[in-house]
Design a protein around this motif. Structure first.
Motif, mmCIF file in Angstrom:
data_model
loop_
_atom_site.group_PDB
_atom_site.id
_atom_site.type_symbol
_atom_site.label_atom_id
_atom_site.label_comp_id
_atom_site.label_asym_id
_atom_site.label_seq_id
_atom_site.Cartn_x
_atom_site.Cartn_y
_atom_site.Cartn_z
ATOM 1 N N UNK A 39 0.793 -1.226 0.000
ATOM 2 C CA UNK A 39 0.000 0.000 0.000
ATOM 3 C C UNK A 39 0.824 1.275 0.000
ATOM 4 N N UNK A 40 2.138 1.142 -0.109
ATOM 5 C CA UNK A 40 2.986 2.336 -0.166
ATOM 6 C C UNK A 40 3.239 2.720 -1.614
ATOM 7 N N UNK A 41 3.643 3.957 -1.812
ATOM 8 C CA UNK A 41 4.043 4.393 -3.143
ATOM 9 C C UNK A 41 5.495 3.983 -3.361
ATOM 10 N N UNK A 42 5.960 3.924 -4.609
ATOM 11 C CA UNK A 42 7.372 3.612 -4.839
ATOM 12 C C UNK A 42 8.308 4.599 -4.130
ATOM 13 N N UNK A 43 7.957 5.867 -4.084
ATOM 14 C CA UNK A 43 8.790 6.845 -3.375
ATOM 15 C C UNK A 43 8.889 6.513 -1.895
ATOM 16 N N UNK A 44 7.762 6.146 -1.281
ATOM 17 C CA UNK A 44 7.771 5.788 0.142
ATOM 18 C C UNK A 44 8.616 4.548 0.381
ATOM 19 N N UNK A 45 8.493 3.567 -0.483
ATOM 20 C CA UNK A 45 9.260 2.333 -0.332
ATOM 21 C C UNK A 45 10.756 2.596 -0.519
ATOM 22 N N UNK A 46 11.099 3.392 -1.503
ATOM 23 C CA UNK A 46 12.506 3.675 -1.788
ATOM 24 C C UNK A 46 13.153 4.466 -0.660
ATOM 25 N N UNK A 47 12.420 5.435 -0.143
ATOM 26 C CA UNK A 47 12.958 6.292 0.914
ATOM 27 C C UNK A 47 12.647 5.749 2.302
ATOM 28 N N UNK A 48 12.092 4.527 2.379
ATOM 29 C CA UNK A 48 11.798 3.822 3.625
ATOM 30 C C UNK A 48 10.896 4.629 4.555
ATOM 31 N N UNK A 49 9.845 5.228 3.997
ATOM 32 C CA UNK A 49 8.844 5.938 4.788
ATOM 33 C C UNK A 49 7.916 4.895 5.404
ATOM 34 N N UNK A 50 7.579 5.008 6.692
ATOM 35 C CA UNK A 50 6.679 4.030 7.311
ATOM 36 C C UNK A 50 5.345 3.962 6.583
ATOM 37 N N UNK A 51 4.772 2.771 6.550
ATOM 38 C CA UNK A 51 3.485 2.558 5.902
ATOM 39 C C UNK A 51 2.384 3.194 6.725
ATOM 40 N N UNK A 52 1.544 4.034 6.113
ATOM 41 C CA UNK A 52 0.449 4.638 6.871
ATOM 42 C C UNK A 52 -0.587 3.596 7.246
ATOM 43 N N UNK A 53 -1.169 3.756 8.427
ATOM 44 C CA UNK A 53 -2.250 2.846 8.792
ATOM 45 C C UNK A 53 -3.520 3.338 8.120
ATOM 46 N N UNK A 54 -4.420 2.439 7.856
ATOM 47 C CA UNK A 54 -5.656 2.793 7.182
ATOM 48 C C UNK A 54 -6.105 1.638 6.334
ATOM 49 N N UNK A 55 -6.891 1.920 5.285
ATOM 50 C CA UNK A 55 -7.379 0.832 4.454
ATOM 51 C C UNK A 55 -6.235 0.101 3.767
ATOM 52 N N UNK A 56 -6.451 -1.132 3.488
ATOM 53 C CA UNK A 56 -5.419 -1.930 2.842
ATOM 54 C C UNK A 56 -4.991 -3.059 3.749
ATOM 55 N N UNK A 57 -3.733 -3.377 3.723
ATOM 56 C CA UNK A 57 -3.216 -4.472 4.524
ATOM 57 C C UNK A 57 -3.101 -4.066 5.993
ATOM 58 N N UNK A 58 -3.382 -4.999 6.874
ATOM 59 C CA UNK A 58 -3.187 -4.760 8.301
ATOM 60 C C UNK A 58 -1.695 -4.849 8.592
#
Length: 72
Positions: A39-58
């Protein structure tokens, strides 16, 4: 990119194509969540930004995701 951007727009010049592709790539990498990235964007994954809580995977599903394990 070909089917979601280039084929949908009638770019008439190279300059229009460049602007259109830049907008699409910015959206794809920075705003569009990807299931393979938990549920992260490629930018978030590349820059290791924590996954936001909300809809999607627990959080448990994210921790057990093969995509997350492969990225680490």
């Amino acid at each position: 990119m070909k089917y979601e951007c280039v084929s949908l727009h009638a770019f008439e010049t190279g300059s229009e194509l460049r602007v259109g592709l830049t907008k699409w790539i910015t959206h794809y990498n920075g705003q569009r969540p990807h299931a393979a990235l938990a549920g992260r964007t490629p930018d978030e994954a590349y820059h290791d930004v924590p996954t936001p809580s909300g809809p999607g995977l627990t959080p448990d599903q994210r921790a057990n995701s093969s995509a997350v394990r492969m990225a680490v």
